[in-house]
Design an enzyme around this catalytic site. Structure first.
Site: not given
Ligand SMILES: NC(=O)c1ccc[n+]([C@@H]2O[C@H](COP(=O)([O-])OP(=O)(O)OC[C@H]3O[C@@H](n4cnc5c(N)ncnc54)[C@H](O)[C@@H]3O)[C@@H](O)[C@H]2O)c1
Ligand SMILES: O=C(O)C[C@H](O)C(=O)O
Length: 320
Positions: A14-15, A176
């Site tokens: 996501i980042g 969520h």
């Molecule tokens: N709210 C929503 O609707 C929603 C939607 C999608 C994903 N998410 C959540 O978003 C989060 C990230 O998803 P993603 O696909 O980017 O995951 P990802 O694993 O691709 O990226 C996460 C990043 O966080 C970094 N990280 C881990 N610990 C850390 C710390 N202490 N400090 C700084 N960076 C750190 C990792 O190195 C990694 O690069 C997950 O928890 C996922 O479940 C939420």
């Molecule tokens: O489903 C997940 O774990 C990631 C995020 O919350 C989503 O809804 O896509």
């Protein structure tokens, strides 16, 4: 006027997508932060090298030190871990809570005036903990989930009705998780509420129930397909919309995980509700009228978020 500064805490799937979107939309200069050495720097350089093709002016940089986020106007937090097939979002609570503690300390020290959008799961508990760890004002810390869940609902509805996505609106409230509350009465096609569309014979109650369940399972459906992680394009678009509303004082009404201090009968919790986002952050929580069954579903969702907050307190008693 100097450009805005956008700090992305977490530079994973996501980042990186957030960084690219922020650059394409010229929302400001972007700092990618991560604990993984090289990842934020590599993504920043890669995106910067797309600027001559895309024609955007935004400085991109990557860092492993929180000092790089100093003075950020917006921080978007994705640091932590994502779920894999077979896991629930709640399984991430223990590990991501520790991450929120570190992130909260970093933001408190270097970006105390920022508008903070949390994405890390389990979302409602993590944004609640992040606000407490950071000590930032409650109206400046918000969780992204409702925009994504509502967007999924809209997508499925536009396919069902075979109409432009521009004519569909949808609202998903609550936490969520599996108990989220897609609101058919407040979701429309060209202003016509979904229950009326059933009466008009455009769809059936059963088909609409199927779509609502698919919306609730929207995250898990993608996790199952991807196998190695979770959704990132639509989550990034959703958070960028929220950041844009803040930076441009748009005052859009969006479903967000906002701090509630009595609204909807909920105290000191973050839950998905309609909010106005403008230059003041969360400028207003809108209390819509819920009928009996909607209220029951919302209460059930709030209960499940409350359980997650309790689980956080059991790990970190200072959150109380
Ligand atoms: N709210 C929503 O609707 C929603 C939607 C999608 C994903 N998410 C959540 O978003 C989060 C990230 O998803 P993603 O696909 O980017 O995951 P990802 O694993 O691709 O990226 C996460 C990043 O966080 C970094 N990280 C881990 N610990 C850390 C710390 N202490 N400090 C700084 N960076 C750190 C990792 O190195 C990694 O690069 C997950 O928890 C996922 O479940 C939420
Ligand atoms: O489903 C997940 O774990 C990631 C995020 O919350 C989503 O809804 O896509």
């Amino acid at each position: 006027m100097a450009r805005n500064k956008i700090a992305l805490i977490g530079s994973g799937m996501i980042g990186g997508t957030l960084a690219h979107l922020a650059a394409l939309k010229e929302l400001g200069d972007v700092v990618l932060f991560d604990i993984a050495e090289g990842t934020p720097q590599g993504k920043a350089l890669d995106i910067a090298q797309s600027a001559p093709v895309e024609g955007f002016d935004a400085r991109m940089s990557g860092a492993n030190d929180y000092s790089a986020i100093e003075g950020a106007d917006v921080c978007i937090v994705t640091a932590g871990v994502a779920r894999k097939p077979g896991m629930s979002r709640d399984d991430l609570l223990g590990i991501n809570l520790k991450v929120m503690e570190q992130v909260g300390a970093g933001i408190k020290k270097y970006a105390p005036n920022a508008f903070v959008i949390c994405i890390t799961n389990p979302l409602d508990a993590m944004v609640w903990a992040l606000q407490k760890f950071s000590g930032l004002p409650k109206n400046k810390v918000v969780g992204m989930a409702g925009v994504l869940d509502s967007s999924r609902f809209c997508h499925f509805l536009s396919e069902e009705f075979n109409v432009s996505i521009e004519d569909v609106t949808a609202f998903v409230l609550g936490g969520h998780g599996d108990t989220m509350v897609p609101l058919a009465r407040y979701s429309t096609v060209a202003g016509i509420p979904l229950p009326d569309l059933i009466k008009m014979g455009w769809t059936t109650k059963e088909k609409l129930e199927e779509i609502i369940q698919r919306t609730r399972d929207g995250g898990a459906e993608i996790v199952k397909l991807l196998k190695t992680g979770s959704a990132y394009y639509a989550p990034a678009s959703s958070a960028i919309l929220m950041a844009e509303c803040y930076l441009k004082d748009k005052k859009r009404v969006l479903p967000c995980a906002a701090h509630l201090s009595g609204q909807y009968g909920v105290k000191d919790m973050y839950v998905g509700v309609p909010c106005i986002i403008g230059a003041g952050g969360i400028e207003r929580v809108i209390e819509i009228e819920l009928n009996k069954s909607e209220q029951k579903a919302f209460d059930k969702s709030v209960e499940s978020v409350a359980g997650l907050c309790e689980a956080c307190i059991a790990i970190a008693p200072n959150l109380k």
